[in-house]
Scaffold this motif. Structure first.
Motif, short mmCIF file in Angstrom:
data_model
loop_
_atom_site.label_atom_id
_atom_site.label_comp_id
_atom_site.label_asym_id
_atom_site.label_seq_id
_atom_site.Cartn_x
_atom_site.Cartn_y
_atom_site.Cartn_z
N TYR A 206 0.82 -1.21 0.00
CA TYR A 206 0.00 0.00 0.00
C TYR A 206 0.86 1.26 0.00
CZ TYR A 206 -3.14 3.64 1.74
OH TYR A 206 -3.83 4.81 1.91
N LYS A 207 1.97 1.22 0.74
CA LYS A 207 2.86 2.38 0.82
C LYS A 207 3.86 2.45 -0.33
CE LYS A 207 2.57 2.65 5.89
NZ LYS A 207 2.14 4.05 6.03
N GLY A 208 3.85 1.45 -1.21
CA GLY A 208 4.74 1.47 -2.37
C GLY A 208 6.20 1.21 -2.03
N VAL A 209 6.45 0.46 -0.95
CA VAL A 209 7.81 0.11 -0.56
C VAL A 209 8.22 -1.14 -1.35
CG1 VAL A 209 9.29 -0.62 1.35
CG2 VAL A 209 7.52 1.12 1.73
N TYR A 210 9.37 -1.07 -2.01
CA TYR A 210 9.76 -2.11 -2.96
C TYR A 210 10.38 -3.33 -2.28
CZ TYR A 210 8.64 0.59 -7.10
OH TYR A 210 7.96 1.26 -8.08
N ALA A 211 10.03 -4.48 -2.81
CA ALA A 211 10.53 -5.76 -2.30
C ALA A 211 10.67 -6.74 -3.45
CB ALA A 211 9.58 -6.31 -1.25
N GLU A 212 11.57 -7.70 -3.28
CA GLU A 212 11.74 -8.76 -4.27
C GLU A 212 12.11 -10.06 -3.56
OE1 GLU A 212 14.34 -7.98 -7.54
OE2 GLU A 212 13.20 -6.24 -8.24
N ASN A 213 12.11 -11.14 -4.32
CA ASN A 213 12.64 -12.41 -3.85
C ASN A 213 13.84 -12.79 -4.71
OD1 ASN A 213 11.05 -13.63 -1.63
ND2 ASN A 213 9.33 -13.40 -3.05
N LEU A 214 14.91 -13.19 -4.06
CA LEU A 214 16.10 -13.66 -4.77
C LEU A 214 15.83 -15.10 -5.22
CD1 LEU A 214 19.01 -12.72 -5.43
CD2 LEU A 214 19.74 -13.81 -3.30
N PRO A 215 15.89 -15.39 -6.51
CA PRO A 215 15.53 -16.71 -7.01
C PRO A 215 16.60 -17.78 -6.77
CG PRO A 215 16.18 -15.33 -8.84
CD PRO A 215 16.22 -14.45 -7.62
N GLU A 216 16.96 -17.93 -5.52
CA GLU A 216 17.94 -18.95 -5.13
C GLU A 216 17.47 -19.63 -3.86
OE1 GLU A 216 22.14 -18.12 -5.32
OE2 GLU A 216 21.75 -16.18 -6.28
N PHE A 217 17.75 -20.93 -3.75
CA PHE A 217 17.38 -21.68 -2.56
C PHE A 217 18.47 -21.52 -1.50
CE2 PHE A 217 14.89 -23.56 -5.93
CZ PHE A 217 13.66 -23.76 -5.33
N LEU A 218 18.22 -20.63 -0.54
CA LEU A 218 19.23 -20.27 0.46
C LEU A 218 18.77 -20.59 1.88
CD1 LEU A 218 20.27 -16.80 -1.02
CD2 LEU A 218 21.44 -18.99 -1.29
N TYR A 219 17.64 -21.25 2.01
CA TYR A 219 17.06 -21.47 3.34
C TYR A 219 16.38 -22.83 3.37
CZ TYR A 219 14.77 -19.90 7.70
OH TYR A 219 14.37 -19.75 9.01
N MET A 220 16.38 -23.45 4.56
CA MET A 220 15.70 -24.73 4.76
C MET A 220 14.63 -24.53 5.83
SD MET A 220 18.99 -27.31 4.50
CE MET A 220 18.10 -28.70 3.79
N PHE A 221 13.38 -24.62 5.40
CA PHE A 221 12.22 -24.31 6.22
C PHE A 221 11.60 -25.61 6.73
CE2 PHE A 221 7.63 -23.54 6.60
CZ PHE A 221 7.60 -22.39 7.38
N ARG A 222 11.54 -25.76 8.05
CA ARG A 222 11.13 -27.04 8.61
C ARG A 222 9.60 -27.14 8.71
NH1 ARG A 222 14.42 -30.53 10.66
NH2 ARG A 222 16.01 -28.95 11.13
N VAL A 223 9.07 -28.24 8.18
CA VAL A 223 7.65 -28.54 8.25
C VAL A 223 7.48 -29.71 9.22
CG1 VAL A 223 5.60 -29.26 6.96
CG2 VAL A 223 7.29 -27.75 5.89
#
Length: 284
Positions: A206-223
């Motif tokens: 809403y505030k127009g603050v820019y963000a992106e995702n780096l297209p690399e697998f750099l994290y392991m998220f535990r399920v």
């Protein structure tokens, strides 16, 4: 360390500092906490401080793990202890207030950051000054550290905005923020517990603050076994709908966008076998 960035004139470059923030509670599996701490202190990027909030932690093995992890790392650990349970959102905001880094990176206490995660995120943000926060792709892992899913996300700001009503556009613990992000957007909102990240992205867009995702697998998220249960329920469906409603209204989207308010009720109130199927498409 910065030579890998091919910086020509080292005398004119100040290595930025990164604050890595994490909250820890009594229910954590100590095996996972050790792995998380190890992954933080063995990053290729070394100019870090690690801020851990112990949220009414009574277990001595947790405290020993946290203290032991900092051995030999030049006292990079800042430990905050809550005498009573304050909750995840309050812990995040407290850690952010205490941080002194140019960048603030999230990390969950049962996940694993791959060794070059922080380095690659810092490099990208140093080279792209218009971006205020950056996520990454992540491997989802089970309790035995086996990869069960490769979770890729929308990459560009326009993709993130376009997909916001369909799915959460970030994997929350992969995020790295510029300090200025929270000055522009504000802190996490405790009203939206379990949905605090999604509500923050709503304000960001809403505030127009820019963000992106780096297209690399750099994290392991535990399920873990309680993963789907934590993300389901009528209350969470209501919060999700409120966030989407705010986004539609503030962004002046067409009337048909309100159809997306139905999705959280289907996903979050469905029986667990169905919610597992929906999860691949509707993260939040």
């Amino acid at each position: 360390m910065c030579g890998i960035w091919d910086i020509v004139n080292m005398t004119e470059y100040r290595i930025p500092k990164v604050s890595i923030i994490m909250s820890v509670y009594d229910g954590i599996d100590i095996r996972f906490l050790y792995k998380a701490m190890d992954s933080i202190f063995n990053q290729t990027f070394k100019n870090i401080e690690v801020i851990i909030v112990l949220d009414d932690v009574k277990r001595e093995d947790i405290k020993e793990c946290v203290y032991f992890s900092d051995k030999g790392f030049e006292k990079k650990l800042i430990l905050l202890e809550n005498s009573k349970e304050e909750g995840f959102v309050a812990c995040l905001n407290k850690a952010i207030e205490k941080s002194t880094g140019d960048y603030i990176a999230r990390m969950d206490s049962d996940d694993i950051s791959l060794p070059n995660r922080i380095e690659k995120q810092v490099k990208f943000l140093e080279e792209n000054k218009e971006i205020d926060t950056l996520g990454t792709f992540a491997y989802e892992i089970d309790e035995a550290d086996q990869i069960i899913f490769e979770n890729s996300m929308p990459i560009s700001y326009e993709e993130i905005k376009r997909n916001f009503l369909i799915r959460n556009p970030f994997i929350h613990p992969t995020l790295m923020f510029r300090r200025a992000f929270f000055e522009k957007v504000g802190p996490y909102n405790p009203v939206y517990r379990y949905m605090e990240d999604y509500e923050l992205w709503c304000r960001m867009l809403y505030k127009g603050v820019y963000a992106e995702n780096l297209p690399e697998f750099l994290y392991m998220f535990r399920v873990d076994k309680n993963f789907y249960k934590r993300r389901s329920g009528f209350k969470k469906a209501i919060l999700n709908a409120k966030i989407k409603y705010s986004f539609i209204k503030n962004m002046h989207l067409p009337p048909h966008a309100f159809l997306y308010l139905i999705i959280p009720f289907i996903v979050k109130t469905a029986p667990e076998p169905l919610s597992k199927l929906f999860y691949r498409y509707f993260r939040k």
